[in-house]
Structure formats: structure tokens, C-alpha cells
Design a protein around this motif. Structure first.
Motif, short mmCIF file in Angstrom:
data_model
loop_
_atom_site.label_atom_id
_atom_site.label_comp_id
_atom_site.label_asym_id
_atom_site.label_seq_id
_atom_site.Cartn_x
_atom_site.Cartn_y
_atom_site.Cartn_z
N ALA A 134 23.06 -13.64 -1.88
CA ALA A 134 23.97 -12.72 -2.56
C ALA A 134 25.08 -12.27 -1.61
CB ALA A 134 23.20 -11.52 -3.08
N VAL A 264 28.11 -9.52 -8.65
CA VAL A 264 26.90 -10.23 -8.22
C VAL A 264 25.71 -9.33 -8.50
CG1 VAL A 264 25.66 -11.24 -6.27
CG2 VAL A 264 28.15 -11.49 -6.42
N ARG A 279 16.31 -12.91 -7.24
CA ARG A 279 17.13 -13.81 -8.05
C ARG A 279 18.57 -13.30 -8.07
NH1 ARG A 279 14.38 -18.58 -9.25
NH2 ARG A 279 12.15 -18.05 -9.28
N VAL A 280 19.50 -14.22 -7.94
CA VAL A 280 20.91 -13.86 -7.81
C VAL A 280 21.72 -14.47 -8.95
CG1 VAL A 280 22.95 -13.98 -6.31
CG2 VAL A 280 20.65 -13.77 -5.30
N MET A 281 22.59 -13.67 -9.55
CA MET A 281 23.50 -14.15 -10.59
C MET A 281 24.92 -13.77 -10.19
SD MET A 281 23.66 -15.71 -13.60
CE MET A 281 22.05 -15.45 -14.39
N ARG A 283 28.82 -13.64 -11.39
CA ARG A 283 29.74 -13.68 -12.52
C ARG A 283 31.17 -13.61 -11.96
NH1 ARG A 283 26.33 -12.39 -16.89
NH2 ARG A 283 24.37 -11.49 -16.18
N SER A 291 24.26 -19.34 -10.52
CA SER A 291 23.08 -18.76 -9.88
C SER A 291 22.57 -19.71 -8.81
CB SER A 291 21.98 -18.51 -10.92
OG SER A 291 20.87 -17.88 -10.33
#
Length: 345
Positions: A134, A264, A279-281, A283, A291
Motif C-alpha cells: 500500500a 488506497v 488486502r490492498v485496493m 482506486r 489490487s
């Protein structure tokens, strides 16, 4: 291989550190576990083939102990860290917080520096491989971070229940509502402890993104047990919201960093769960979402590997950074408490 002496025999030891160390047998071996008379150390020590005792002094007098793991109550951390240094250990992993005052923290870091003791504060979120992903993604965004949000929705925890009601030690079957009309100074004290003992998991990561602290915008206690807190760092804002409840949404521990139209999200595993990395997302400002791949290693394992690197000389001893992380948490908790009391006057 380094031999580990453990101070404390609660869930943090049994559910987190012992299983983690069992996955690193080439680096660490637990040789001694002490409790404060609860009797839990004996069973834990037997399970790993270690010696047990009911005195921290016995651990530090054990000539085999090279590394101390401090998992005693927070108010005892400073004394146990100092005793470990005086006992001649090579390294220390101390659970959060390192100390309850800035003066204590400064003295401990000075002692570690003088003796060359490798110290690592147990900030597993900061070491989580998901946070590393991240942080890299945040650094690649095309705008500076302008806000950070931390959201915690957690199951009951008897350590914190007892701040608001009389709950016998070890009983965590339900969250009891606090008595009505808690005085402001009581609410302030509860929030101080929740920030310094709970939100502190993420404060080093927040400080990494937004190092300054310019003042509290709002802070209040939230029933049955929680708080909301907002403050400023330069031109950016930070919001932390935490609540413990016996029913409702699933446990969530999320940090969100926003930069313009991009953001993030980092979802950390629930406490006491070995479920791999956060868990990383990501946008992006153009609307695309990505991801990074999930990673099997969790933050608990990563922090012990970080300590091993410090012990072997493969990484620098960052005493100043750990002091500043501790100072940040203590001063933020104090400012939140002061704001609550001032708002009630």
C-alpha cells in the motif's frame, strides 16, 4: 538462532507470538515464559518445551535468554524493558505501547542506544507486507495525501470493557453498556486508553504518511465502547473511528489514504487471526481499480523477521523513529482526552 524469554502469558502470547515463532524455528526458540502468578505460563511453556516461572526477574536471570518478548500490561512495559536491558539481552520486542509517558520512552531508547540493544516495538500493521504494498502504491499516486481514515469495528475485549463497567477478568462474553452520564473526565480517560492501546496499531503508518500533528478538530467517547477523533496535519485531515460491539457488522480494521480523486484501502486481518497480509485496493483518479496479489506472510511474522535483521546487523537500529512513533501516540492520546474535557466545561 536466538533464544527468547517471554514476559506475559495472555492471548497475545498464546494466539499470536508463539504460533508465529513456531513458523520461524531456524531463527528463534522460546526457552522461558513467565506470568505474574496466573499459572498460564506453565501450560504454554510445556507446549513449546520451555521453562516457566511466575517472575519476570527469573527470565532476565536466565543466562540462555538473548531476546526478550515483553507482553505484560502496558503500565509495566517500561519497567520490563529496562530490566531486560539491565539483564544483558541482545534484543527486545515490546508490545505497544513502549511506555506511558514521553520521558519514560526517552529514557528507554537512550538505554537501548547506550547498550546497543536491538529494540522493535510490536507494530505489526507497519510491518505487514500488505502495508508495504500500500505504501508503494500511495507513493505512486499523482497527488499528495490529503486525508487518512482509520476505521475499527471490533469484537468484545475484556481489557477495554473494564474501563466502563465492572467485568471480571477473563469474561468477554458481552459488551455491557456504560453507566449513563459518564463524567467528562472518565470519558476522556477511556478515550486516552483506547487511542494509546488500540489506535496505536495504525498510528506509525499514519505518521509515515502525515508526520505532523497540528491540533484536534473533534474527539468524543462513543458507547458502548469506542471513540471518534479528527485532527489536522498540515493541509490534510485524519479521522479515526473505533467501536467494540457484541453484534453488528463483521470485524473490520481498515486504513484509507486519499489523494485527490485517488485512494488506497488497506484491510488488515482481524486481531488474533493469522490470515496472511493485509488486502490492498487501489482506486485511481481515472476510475480504474487494481489490487496487488495477496501475500501469505502476516504482520506478526514480518515483525519478527525485522527483529532478526536488526539482530544480525542487516538493518540499522532506528531508535529515533521508534521514539517519535511513541511520542506521537502519547501526545495524540493526551490531546484527545484534553479536548473532551475542555468541550464539557
Amino acid at each position: 538462532m536466538w533464544s527468547v524469554g517471554v514476559i506475559g502469558a495472555g492471548p497475545g502470547v498464546s494466539a499470536l507470538h508463539l504460533p508465529t515463532l513456531a513458523r520461524l524455528p531456524e531463527l528463534f526458540q522460546v526457552v522461558h515464559i513467565a506470568d505474574s502468578g496466573s499459572g498460564r505460563a506453565a501450560a504454554l511453556a510445556h507446549s513449546v518445551g520451555a521453562r516457566s516461572s511466575s517472575s519476570a526477574d527469573e527470565v532476565f536471570q536466565d543466562a540462555r535468554v538473548q531476546v526478550a518478548l515483553i507482553c505484560s500490561p502496558p503500565t509495566e512495559h517500561a519497567a520490563h524493558v529496562l530490566a531486560a536491558i539491565e539483564g544483558g539481552v541482545t534484543g527486545i520486542l515490546c508490545e505497544k505501547p513502549l511506555a506511558t509517558t514521553v520521558a519514560e520512552a526517552e529514557a528507554l531508547l537512550a538505554a537501548c542506544r547506550e547498550q546497543g540493544v536491538a529494540l522493535l516495538i510490536g507494530t505489526n500493521h507497519l510491518h505487514d507486507p500488505g502495508w508495504v504494498q500500500a505504501r508503494r502504491a500511495i507513493g505512486e499516486l499523482r497527488a499528495p495525501v490529503d486525508s487518512v481514515q482509520v476505521t475499527l469495528s471490533l469484537p468484545p475485549n475484556d481489557r477495554y470493557h473494564r474501563l466502563v463497567t465492572e467485568v471480571p477478568a477473563g469474561e468477554a462474553s458481552s459488551v455491557r453498556h456504560p453507566p449513563p452520564g459518564l463524567p467528562a473526565h472518565v470519558q476522556a480517560g477511556i478515550v486516552r486508553q483506547l487511542v494509546s492501546g488500540l489506535a496505536i496499531h495504525d498510528l506509525p503508518a499514519v505518521r509515515d504518511l502525515l508526520p505532523g500533528f497540528d491540533g484536534i478538530d473533534y474527539a468524543r467517547f462513543v458507547a458502548p465502547l469506542g471513540f471518534v477523533l479528527g485532527y489536522r496535519s498540515g493541509g490534510a485531515s485524519v479521522q479515526i473511528a473505533a467501536v467494540m460491539r457484541e453484534s453488528g457488522a463483521d470485524a473490520r480494521w481498515r486504513l484509507t489514504a486519499s489523494a485527490g480523486e485517488a485512494r488506497v484501502d488497506v484491510d488488515f486481518p482481524p486481531a488474533f487471526v493469522h490470515a496472511g497480509a493485509a488486502r490492498v485496493m487501489v482506486r485511481h483518479a481515472d476510475g480504474s481499480v487494481g489490487s496487488p496479489p495477496g501475500l501469505p506472510r502476516d504482520g506478526y511474522e514480518a515483525e519478527w523477521l525485522a527483529l532478526a535483521e536488526l539482530l544480525s546487523g542487516g538493518a540499522p537500529l532506528e531508535y529515533d523513529e521508534q521514539l517519535e512513533d511513541t511520542r506521537y501516540a502519547i501526545e495524540l492520546a493526551g490531546a484527545a482526552a484534553a479536548h473532551i474535557q475542555a468541550s464539557a466545561s
